[in-house]
Design a protein around this motif. Structure first.
Motif, mmCIF file in Angstrom:
data_model
loop_
_atom_site.group_PDB
_atom_site.id
_atom_site.type_symbol
_atom_site.label_atom_id
_atom_site.label_comp_id
_atom_site.label_asym_id
_atom_site.label_seq_id
_atom_site.Cartn_x
_atom_site.Cartn_y
_atom_site.Cartn_z
ATOM 1 N N VAL A 157 0.909 -0.938 0.095
ATOM 2 C CA VAL A 157 -0.518 -0.612 0.181
ATOM 3 C C VAL A 157 0.656 1.555 0.367
ATOM 4 N N GLU A 158 1.698 1.502 0.401
ATOM 5 C CA GLU A 158 3.113 2.392 0.634
ATOM 6 C C GLU A 158 3.873 2.709 -0.853
ATOM 7 N N SER B 12 -14.264 3.340 -12.065
ATOM 8 C CA SER B 12 -14.255 4.138 -10.262
ATOM 9 C C SER B 12 -14.921 2.901 -9.734
ATOM 10 N N ILE B 13 -15.796 1.601 -9.662
ATOM 11 C CA ILE B 13 -15.840 0.685 -9.290
ATOM 12 C C ILE B 13 -14.809 0.265 -8.986
ATOM 13 N N THR B 14 -14.115 -0.285 -10.274
ATOM 14 C CA THR B 14 -12.671 -1.528 -10.609
ATOM 15 C C THR B 14 -11.272 -0.683 -9.372
ATOM 16 N N ALA B 15 -11.596 0.580 -9.157
ATOM 17 C CA ALA B 15 -11.055 1.298 -8.270
ATOM 18 C C ALA B 15 -11.165 1.714 -6.757
ATOM 19 N N GLY B 16 -11.760 0.839 -6.773
ATOM 20 C CA GLY B 16 -12.819 1.250 -5.274
ATOM 21 C C GLY B 16 -11.927 0.051 -4.153
ATOM 22 N N PRO B 17 -11.702 -1.633 -4.139
ATOM 23 C CA PRO B 17 -10.668 -1.400 -3.079
ATOM 24 C C PRO B 17 -9.676 -0.881 -2.789
ATOM 25 N N LEU B 18 -8.859 -0.271 -3.807
ATOM 26 C CA LEU B 18 -7.722 0.555 -3.681
ATOM 27 C C LEU B 18 -8.158 1.709 -3.349
ATOM 28 N N LYS B 19 -9.308 2.699 -3.393
ATOM 29 C CA LYS B 19 -9.116 3.622 -2.457
ATOM 30 C C LYS B 19 -9.240 3.582 -1.672
ATOM 31 N N ARG B 20 -10.575 2.400 -1.073
ATOM 32 C CA ARG B 20 -10.334 2.641 0.438
ATOM 33 C C ARG B 20 -9.428 2.552 1.055
#
Length: 377
Positions: free
Chosen positions: A226-227, A240-248
Motif C-alpha cells: 500500500v505504501e 471507478s468501481i474497479t478502483a474501489g478496493p484500492l481507494k478504500r
C-alpha cells in the motif's frame, strides 16, 4: 532524434493483473514501448458451471414478473443468456425480461441486450452506476421487483439503496471469481512492485484489485505494498468501481474518462511520461523514466542499481552526495543491510556512466563524492 520520437511508454515497466483480455491489454502497452509484467490476480468460473448463477436465475423465474432488469456489462449479460440457454431456461428468461424495463449501463451492455432480442428502455450517458441509480430512485422503486446483473464485485451500495427504497432486488452473479490457479506470477509481480521494478500497475476489475491486496496480506506484505502504491507507482483502473478496493485504503487511482482498455492505455501513455524527472546536465537534456533515461531524445536503458543512484543524484541536481550516502541508497535498493560498501558505489557509478554513454555527466568530486554535472546558477 527528438524526444517526440520516443515511444510514450518506452523505458517503463507496467504490471497487468487482468485475467480476461490480458494479452490484448499487454499488446497495446508493448506497441507503445512498455515492458509488461503479467500477474493474473483472479480466474473466472465458467458461467455454465456456476451453481450460484443457476440458483439466482431459477429464483428470478419462479418469483413472478420482473419490473426492471439492469444490464451492467455486455459480456456478463450475454453470458447470462447463453448460460440460461445451456440449462434449457433461455426462452423463459427472455420472455420474462421482455415484460420488464431493461436498463443498460453502457453501449456494450446495450449491444448485448439487443442481441438477445430485447430493447433497452434507457441507458445513462455517463455509463456510470450512480446515474443509473438516480434514474431509478427518481421514478420510485417501492414494491418493484428488480434484477441486477452484477459484474464481479457485489454492488452493495447500489443494491442496498434500492432495497432501502422498498424494492425487491434479485442479484444475478454472472461473474464469479476465485484466486488464480497458479499464484506464482501474481506473487512475482508483487515482489517486483516492492523492489521498485514496476512503474505502473493496471486493474480492469474490482475483484482483481481485491485479490492483489488479499495476496499481499497473506504474504505479510500488505502495508509495504500500500505504501508503494500510494507513492512512486502509478495505479490505473479502468473505472471507478474497479478502483474501489484500492481507494478504500487511500491509494490514489487514475481512471480514464471511458471504461475501455484502449482508454486505459492512452491514460498511461499520457500520465507516465508526465511523471518522469527532467534535468539539464551539462548541455544534455535527461528524462528519467522507469529503468531508462532519454538523453537528448535517445533512449538508454539503465541497470537497476545505477538507476537508483541516478535518481538520488537527480533529487537535487548538482549537489554532491558522499559515497556513504550513495551506499545507503544501494542498500535500500537491494534490501540488504550489509555487504554494500564504497567499492560497490564506485562500480555502480561506472556502470551508470557507461549506460549514459558520456562519463562526464556524473562528476567525481575529490574526497567528497559524486554529483551531476549541472552548470552553476
Amino acid at each position: 532524434m527528438t524526444s517526440t520520437q520516443i515511444a510514450p511508454l518506452a523505458g517503463f515497466t507496467i504490471g497487468v493483473t487482468a485475467a480476461r483480455r490480458a494479452d490484448e491489454l499487454g499488446a497495446l502497452m508493448e506497441r507503445r514501448g512498455a515492458c509488461v509484467l503479467y500477474g493474473a490476480a483472479i480466474r473466472i468460473i465458467p458461467l455454465a458451471d456456476d451453481s450460484e448463477l443457476l440458483a439466482a436465475t431459477t429464483s428470478l423465474l419462479k418469483g413472478g414478473p420482473v419490473d426492471v432488469a439492469i444490464a451492467t456489462t455486455g459480456i456478463g449479460f450475454r453470458g447470462w443468456i447463453e448460460a440460461a440457454e445451456g440449462w434449457g431456461l433461455g426462452p423463459q428468461l427472455v420472455e420474462v425480461l421482455k415484460s420488464a424495463d431493461v436498463l443498460a449501463r453502457g453501449p456494450k451492455a446495450k449491444g448485448a441486450v439487443r442481441a438477445a432480442g430485447l430493447v433497452e428502455t434507457w441507458s445513462p450517458e455517463s455509463e456510470a452506476s450512480p446515474e443509473l441509480l438516480d434514474y431509478l430512485l427518481r421514478d420510485g422503486v417501492a414494491g418493484k421487483r428488480i434484477a441486477v446483473q452484477l459484474h464481479g464485485e457485489p454492488l452493495r451500495e447500489f443494491v442496498n439503496a434500492l432495497r432501502d427504497s422498498g424494492a425487491e432486488v434479485i442479484e444475478i452473479p454472472v461473474y464469479r471469481w476465485t484466486g488464480p490457479a497458479d499464484p506464482a506470477p501474481l506473487e512475482r509481480l508483487i515482489d517486483a512492485l516492492l523492489a521498485g521494478q514496476v512503474d505502473a500497475v493496471t486493474f480492469t476489475s474490482a475483484p482483481a484489485a481485491a485479490s492483489v491486496l488479499e495476496t499481499a496480506d497473506r504474504l505479510g506484505r500488505l502495508d509495504a505494498l500500500v505504501e508503494i502504491l500510494r507513492g512512486r507507482v502509478l495505479v490505473v483502473a479502468v473505472g471507478s468501481i474497479t478502483a474501489g478496493p484500492l481507494k478504500r485504503l487511500g491509494v490514489p487511482v487514475v481512471c480514464p474518462d471511458r471504461a475501455r482498455i484502449g482508454a486505459l492505455v492512452r491514460e498511461l501513455a499520457d500520465a507516465l511520461p508526465a511523471r518522469a524527472t527532467r534535468v539539464k546536465v551539462g548541455d544534455r537534456d535527461l528524462e528519467l523514466r522507469g529503468q531508462a533515461v532519454v538523453v537528448d531524445g535517445e533512449l538508454r536503458p539503465i541497470p537497476p542499481a545505477p538507476m537508483a543512484l541516478l535518481r538520488a543524484l537527480a533529487i537535487s541536481p548538482g549537489r554532491v552526495l558522499s559515497r556513504p550516502a550513495l551506499a545507503a541508497v544501494l542498500r535500500k535498493h537491494s534490501g540488504r543491510e550489509s555487504g554494500v560498501d564504497e567499492h560497490a558505489v564506485e562500480t555502480a557509478v561506472g556502470r551508470l556512466r557507461a549506460a549514459l554513454g558520456e562519463s562526464g555527466l556524473v562528476q567525481t568530486v575529490v574526497k567528497r563524492g559524486y554529483r551531476l554535472a549541472v552548470a552553476a546558477a
